[in-house]
Design a protein around this motif. Structure first.
Motif, short mmCIF file in Angstrom:
data_model
loop_
_atom_site.label_atom_id
_atom_site.label_comp_id
_atom_site.label_asym_id
_atom_site.label_seq_id
_atom_site.Cartn_x
_atom_site.Cartn_y
_atom_site.Cartn_z
N GLU A 1 2.40 6.54 -6.94
CA GLU A 1 1.36 7.45 -7.43
C GLU A 1 1.81 8.91 -7.27
O GLU A 1 1.63 9.75 -8.16
CB GLU A 1 0.07 7.22 -6.65
N ARG B 1 0.85 -1.20 0.00
CA ARG B 1 0.00 0.00 0.00
C ARG B 1 0.89 1.25 0.00
O ARG B 1 0.67 2.20 -0.75
CB ARG B 1 -0.92 -0.01 1.23
N ASP B 2 1.92 1.23 0.84
CA ASP B 2 2.82 2.38 0.93
C ASP B 2 3.57 2.61 -0.39
O ASP B 2 3.68 3.74 -0.86
CB ASP B 2 3.84 2.12 2.05
N HIS C 1 -5.54 9.41 -8.06
CA HIS C 1 -5.89 10.20 -6.87
C HIS C 1 -5.29 11.60 -6.85
O HIS C 1 -5.78 12.48 -6.20
CB HIS C 1 -5.44 9.46 -5.60
N THR D 1 1.27 4.17 -2.97
CA THR D 1 1.06 5.62 -2.74
C THR D 1 2.28 6.40 -3.21
O THR D 1 2.16 7.43 -3.87
CB THR D 1 0.81 5.90 -1.24
#
Ligand code: SF4
Ligand code: SF4
Ligand code: SF4
Length: 378
Positions: free
Chosen positions: A91, A84-85, A149, A88
């Protein structure tokens, strides 16, 4: 086995030596922890945080490239939290500039479709010159990330294209710092540095001059270190790259006697780029401006491909047999009339050491003079 120097990575025990980092132990044992800013041979900075791992007892994830292995450490390299990290961080990097390659516009419902389409360059217009050879793109594909995002950052600086060798596209720079380390720590040229101004941050030369007007010696080490399309060789930039069309041929640089090991990147029988071979002496990936960029003569239209004989002031094409006979007759004539020291041989820096060796043998052994030299200019 020294039980004090044991670290556990994904459930397996490994020994480590003093000063080894988690990343070094993991890589040595075949773990594929992704990295982006990490540059072999330079001091790790942990700047991009792509190589984060979970360490038992630590509150936060740690950058494995800059964290020393310690006795009893228990490391997990690919947990949900780690993934997950990383996603991010990828991204954010994609959003930090103009990353208009496939990773932004694919439907992610199907993992297989995403990965298959991601390697189909024909689907995409205006390919980035790093397309198919970009660490950030690879990471986005591996972790199935697209720019959803965060809004992409505006392009702040124009492309710098005013030297014969390197194109700097600041809009694709992810400020990983590898070029700065390559220039300052690997080549020790100290030409570029960070100019940290928040969203306006940039890699600059002294006085933010163009490379052409700086102390840059165009060794191209920064280009080789850049993991994205922010620094590319000019030929690469002009021609664009597609992974399917490019082959790499390993060879030895012919410009001087050091014998640097390099790869010629070949597309449609033309050399488009040269990179140093990592981990192999004598150059361990480093090259100078000649080895890195001095290859345009290979396909230059003015390059001689056939012997020429001058007759009545005009050059005409000839066969090798005919040309060699003319040279042999003239050498024999001069040697017979005035002696071998009336003849001198200029060899070339663009031929191999072996060919230069033969040239001096021919000059000394066949002609009988020591008048042999070579021209070392580009
Ligand atoms: S630098 Fe990499 S991520 Fe950015 S557009 Fe080019 S290929 Fe894509
Ligand atoms: S080409 Fe060489 S000298 Fe110039 S900025 Fe890059 S690493 Fe430094
Ligand atoms: S130019 Fe390339 S190597 Fe240098 S900081 Fe930007 S992305 Fe990293």
């Amino acid at each position: 086995m020294d039980s004090e120097n044991i670290i556990v990575i994904d459930g397996q025990e490994f020994t480590f030596t003093q000063e080894e980092t988690i990343l070094q132990v993991a890589q040595r044992n075949g773990f594929d922890i992704p990295t982006l800013c990490f540059l072999k041979g330079a001091i790790p900075t942990g700047a991009c945080r792509i190589c984060v791992v979970e360490v038992e007892g630590a509150t936060n994830l740690v950058a494995s490239c800059s964290t020393a292995a310690t006795p009893g450490m228990v490391v997990k390299t690919e947990t949900q939290r780690v993934v997950r990290d990383r996603r991010t961080n990828i991204e954010l990097l994609l959003a930090s500039g103009f990353h208009n390659c496939l990773v932004q516009d694919l439907d992610m419902d199907s993992w297989t479709d995403f990965q298959l389409k991601s390697m189909e360059p024909k689907e995409h217009q205006g390919l980035c010159p790093a397309y198919g050879n970009c660490v950030l793109q690879d990471l986005a594909v591996r972790y199935q990330v697209k720019l959803s995002h965060f809004a992409p950052a505006e392009t702040k600086y124009p492309i710098e294209n005013v030297n014969p060798f390197i194109v700097r596209d600041f809009s694709r720079c992810v400020l990983c710092g590898r070029c700065v380390q390559a220039c300052n720590e690997i080549q020790v040229n100290n030409v570029i540095t960070f100019d940290l101004k928040g969203a306006e941050s940039k890699i600059i030369t002294k006085g933010d001059r163009t490379l052409k007007d700086s102390n840059c010696v165009f060794c191209g080490e920064c280009v080789q270190a850049c993991p994205v399309g922010a620094l590319v060789p000019k030929d690469d930039f002009l021609e664009g790259q597609t992974p399917e069309e490019e082959n790499r041929v390993r060879t030895t640089c012919t410009y001087c006697g050091v014998g640097c090991q390099l790869y010629l990147h070949v597309k449609e029988n033309r050399v488009t780029k040269v990179t140093g071979v990592e981990d192999v002496g004598p150059n361990y990936g480093k090259l100078c401006v000649k080895g890195r960029f001095g290859y345009d003569f290979i396909n230059h239209p003015a390059r001689l491909k056939t012997p020429l004989i001058r007759e009545n002031g005009e050059l005409r094409e000839a066969s090798w047999d005919e040309a060699l006979k003319v040279v042999s007759d003239k050498f024999s004539g001069i040697k017979g009339d005035v002696g071998p020291d009336a003849i001198g041989v200029l060899s070339s820096a663009r031929i191999t050491n072996e060919e230069n060796y033969l040239a001096q043998k021919f000059t000394r052994g066949v002609i009988g003079t020591n008048s042999i030299d070579h021209c070392a200019r580009l």
